[in-house]
Design a protein around this motif. Structure first.
Motif, mmCIF file in Angstrom:
data_model
loop_
_atom_site.group_PDB
_atom_site.id
_atom_site.type_symbol
_atom_site.label_atom_id
_atom_site.label_comp_id
_atom_site.label_asym_id
_atom_site.label_seq_id
_atom_site.Cartn_x
_atom_site.Cartn_y
_atom_site.Cartn_z
ATOM 1 N N UNK A 1 74.140 20.136 -4.379
ATOM 2 C CA UNK A 1 72.863 19.466 -4.188
ATOM 3 C C UNK A 1 72.051 19.505 -5.477
ATOM 4 N N UNK A 2 71.559 18.356 -5.885
ATOM 5 C CA UNK A 2 70.770 18.263 -7.110
ATOM 6 C C UNK A 2 69.393 18.907 -6.930
ATOM 7 N N UNK A 3 68.985 19.645 -7.929
ATOM 8 C CA UNK A 3 67.597 20.133 -7.945
ATOM 9 C C UNK A 3 66.673 18.972 -8.297
ATOM 10 N N UNK A 4 65.396 19.138 -7.983
ATOM 11 C CA UNK A 4 64.436 18.078 -8.312
ATOM 12 C C UNK A 4 64.377 17.846 -9.815
ATOM 13 N N UNK A 5 64.429 18.916 -10.584
ATOM 14 C CA UNK A 5 64.396 18.768 -12.047
ATOM 15 C C UNK A 5 65.622 18.008 -12.547
ATOM 16 N N UNK A 6 66.784 18.285 -11.962
ATOM 17 C CA UNK A 6 67.994 17.576 -12.394
ATOM 18 C C UNK A 6 67.932 16.101 -11.986
ATOM 19 N N UNK A 7 67.362 15.806 -10.836
ATOM 20 C CA UNK A 7 67.179 14.417 -10.431
ATOM 21 C C UNK A 7 66.387 13.663 -11.490
ATOM 22 N N UNK A 8 65.311 14.248 -11.934
ATOM 23 C CA UNK A 8 64.463 13.593 -12.939
ATOM 24 C C UNK A 8 65.196 13.460 -14.275
ATOM 25 N N UNK A 9 66.035 14.430 -14.573
ATOM 26 C CA UNK A 9 66.812 14.375 -15.813
ATOM 27 C C UNK A 9 67.813 13.214 -15.775
ATOM 28 N N UNK A 10 68.437 13.003 -14.625
ATOM 29 C CA UNK A 10 69.387 11.897 -14.483
ATOM 30 C C UNK A 10 68.658 10.557 -14.561
ATOM 31 N N UNK A 11 67.494 10.467 -13.927
ATOM 32 C CA UNK A 11 66.708 9.232 -14.003
ATOM 33 C C UNK A 11 66.390 8.905 -15.462
ATOM 34 N N UNK A 12 66.004 9.917 -16.228
ATOM 35 C CA UNK A 12 65.729 9.709 -17.657
ATOM 36 C C UNK A 12 66.992 9.280 -18.399
ATOM 37 N N UNK A 13 68.155 9.752 -17.915
ATOM 38 C CA UNK A 13 69.420 9.373 -18.543
ATOM 39 C C UNK A 13 69.714 7.890 -18.430
ATOM 40 N N UNK A 14 69.359 7.293 -17.307
ATOM 41 C CA UNK A 14 69.527 5.839 -17.166
ATOM 42 C C UNK A 14 68.739 5.106 -18.240
ATOM 43 N N UNK A 15 67.498 5.496 -18.416
ATOM 44 C CA UNK A 15 66.632 4.813 -19.388
ATOM 45 C C UNK A 15 67.137 4.992 -20.811
#
Length: 661
Positions: free
Chosen positions: A139-153
């Motif tokens: 399960x992704x942590x909230x911080x990792x979720x945001x890190x992946x979102x930034x990775x798309x950009x």
């Protein structure tokens, strides 16, 4: 402009970019990467499709985060070392007037490979297990979720700085963005789970972040399954609600998304995965019903994928308002010039995809570069294209008019040699013509039709009902001989009672005899189309069948998506019993005896009235003296295998001849 396909060749504008026509090569993994980067092979592959007239080329998925490595050969866009590759493929595609986008990707729990053969490790919104690859994700942590979102950009900015015209966010087939949206998969309690608004937050933030990163002049699209077509998958209504919400998003006065790319299916189950690359059992253009629904809720351009193999299918879908663009990916793997041929109305020259899945998605699933059984030049452009030309025409004799001989003859003639092909039967095509007699395999005969047409256009002297004799050899005085005489049926060593009704599979398909009433035993040595196809043919006609295979399971040698559809259809008949890991050793009047391939157990199948045996074939070669001519044996005459190897060896033999003085 084509007179036959006026809608297909009308330009279309996506965001700030005008595409020259409505034909799309969608993102598809080629396994042509160079250690996770774009190299010469991948550049040449896409350049050939751009040269062939494709309007829009979408590159295979590019990972946006280190946790996005779903295979050991995925392209990665996580650092600047990837930039030269993107720039090289962009330059090659632009050189021929086509447009190129790249896919932004994270698989979530849909991970196929682990490191060095270990079980795969995956991340996802929640730890809901994935059935098809047997993955339990972290399960992704909230911080990792945001890190992946930034990775798309950041990946989008890096890719488009390399002159790629646009980016496509992949939310199709059950990958990470749609995992967040699916309430049956996402059980989070933070801002990315719970309510519909929270569950679509991940994708909305990805879309907004990508648009902010690339600015208003770069095209941004979304690929999404219009329906996942699997248990616990998202249905059309849920997807349409999500698309409607995303369609309204704006970033600093500019639409966040410029188009929607619609497909079907889901990667997490066998049932859903068949729609990723639907095989010949599926009706052409079937997913246009999904794109039609999307067009009702958005004014943005919509494209659709799903067995659009021919230009008339694409033209009809566009003309009828079901889509704005047609994804014809496998059609261009089979014939990279299908767009150019369609535009000049040369439809008879098109090499049509038959939806066999053997060398395209089948190769990918084996972790080897994709190709096409009909056109092995695909994926091998650097090796075989452009076609060489001989300095001085030589006399080439090809013996055998099956796939191997036809390909060898066509390519040899294209290179400038004087080619004669002799086939002892009254027709060309070889065993391919038998294959098309099996259920849901009618299109397979198109492989023979296409190869015959290529040989005719190349100027090959095609002679049917002509067996090559020693006298003929002496008269032709060929410089080079290519032997492509195929294989013949071989029965295994069996104990057969005098009153047992037994026939080989090939003889059964050729003669189509009336079988005695009652249960039929079909035995299969390889787990390919033949045994399963004959069993299905009989069952659909009302005959009870026992299918016994020496393989681990029926259809084991068939590409996964194709096998899934065939076996599911076999199960629906309710008339086929399956026996695996068993080879036939004997038959009497009403019983078949099968030795387990795993141990000493012998299985007895009672109550049978007939037995059809699909055994290993035997290579067939002529007993001739070829004198001073060079001789090359190819295809099943060399070693019985499949159409893929036969056609490839025909290409290889002819290409090698071009280098012979």
């Amino acid at each position: 402009m084509s007179s036959l396909f006026p809608h297909l060749f009308e330009p279309i504008t996506l965001g700030a970019k005008t595409i020259r026509n409505r034909i799309v090569s969608s993102g598809h993994d080629t396994v042509l990467d160079d250690h996770g980067m774009i190299g010469d092979d991948l550049v040449a592959y896409h350049e050939e499709r751009a040269r062939g007239g494709c309007g829009l080329i979408v590159l295979q998925v590019s990972g946006v985060h280190e946790t996005a490595r779903y295979t050991n050969h995925v392209l990665m866009a996580t650092d600047d070392s990837s930039v030269p590759g993107y720039r090289a493929v962009a330059e090659a595609v632009h050189r021929h007037g086509a447009t190129i986008f790249a896919q932004l990707f994270h698989p979530g729990r849909e991970v196929m490979d682990g490191e060095r053969g270990m079980a795969p490790r995956a991340v996802a919104p929640s730890d809901e297990p994935q059935e098809r690859f047997s993955v339990v994700p972290e399960t992704l942590s909230t911080d990792m979720v945001k890190d992946i979102i930034a990775g798309y950009a950041s990946a989008a900015k890096r890719i488009t700085a390399a002159d790629i015209d646009g980016v496509e966010i992949v939310a199709s087939h059950g990958y990470l963005p749609i995992q967040f949206f699916n309430p049956r998969i996402n059980s989070r309690t933070d801002e990315y789970g719970g309510s519909p608004a929270n569950r679509r937050r991940f994708l909305a933030e990805v879309v907004a972040g990508v648009r902010a990163a690339v600015g208003p002049d770069i095209v941004v699209g979304l690929r999404i399954s219009g329906e996942e077509k699997t248990e616990d998958g998202l249905v059309a209504g849920e997807i349409l609600d999500l698309i409607a919400a995303l369609d309204q998003m704006e970033c600093e006065g500019v639409a966040c998304l410029d188009y929607f790319s619609i497909t079907a299916g889901d990667s997490s189950t066998l049932q859903g995965a068949v729609h990723i690359v639907p095989s010949m059992q599926v009706e052409p253009g079937y997913a246009a019903s999904l794109s039609e629904q999307v067009k009702k809720i958005t004014d943005k351009p919509v494209m659709v994928a799903g067995r659009i193999n021919q230009p008339h299918e694409a033209e009809a879908a566009i003309a009828e308002g079901r889509t704005d663009m047609a994804v014809m990916t496998r059609a261009m793997i089979c014939d990279p010039a299908i767009a150019a041929k369609s535009q000049r109305d040369a439809v008879d020259e098109i090499r049509a995809c038959i939806g066999c899945n053997q060398a395209c998605i089948g190769h990918f699933q084996m972790g080897v570069p994709i190709s096409c059984i009909q056109y092995p030049e695909s994926g091998r452009e650097v090796t075989f294209l452009p076609r060489p030309r001989v300095r001085t025409s030589r006399k080439v004799l090809v013996i055998g008019g099956g796939p191997a001989g036809l390909k060898a003859a066509a390519v040899s003639a294209e290179q400038g040699d004087d080619v004669v092909l002799c086939e002892r039967e009254s027709h060309l095509g070889g065993a391919v013509l038998l294959a098309q007699k099996l259920p849901y395999r009618t299109e397979f005969g198109g492989a023979a039709t296409n190869l015959i047409a290529e040989a005719m256009r190349a100027g090959v002297d095609l002679r049917t009902s002509t067996e090559v004799t020693q006298t003929m050899l002496e008269q032709l005085r060929a410089d080079h001989v290519i032997v492509a005489t195929g294989a013949r049926q071989r029965m295994p060593h069996l104990e057969i009672a005098d009153d047992a009704w037994v026939i080989g599979a090939r003889a059964y398909l050729e003669r189509e005899p009336n079988l005695p009433g009652g249960r039929v035993l079909v035995t299969d040595w390889k787990g390919d189309w033949i045994g399963l196809g004959i069993a299905l043919r009989l069952a659909e006609a009302g005959t009870p069948v026992t299918l016994a295979t020496a393989a681990n399971f029926a259809g084991a040698a068939i590409q996964q998506y194709t096998r899934t559809l065939l076996v599911s259809q076999a199960l629906r008949t309710g008339r086929i019993d399956f026996l695996n890991d068993a080879r036939l050793v004997g038959v009497d009047s009403d019983t078949g005896y099968l030795q387990s391939t795993l141990c000493e157990i012998v299985h007895e199948v009672e109550g049978i009235t007939a037995t059809i045996v699909s055994g290993a074939p035997r290579a067939l070669r002529p007993d001739l003296d070829f004198g001073t001519a060079s001789v090359r044996v190819i295809g099943d005459a060399l070693a019985p295998r499949t159409v893929e190897e036969a056609v490839f060896e025909g290409l290889q033999a002819a290409t090698d001849l071009a280098g012979v003085a």
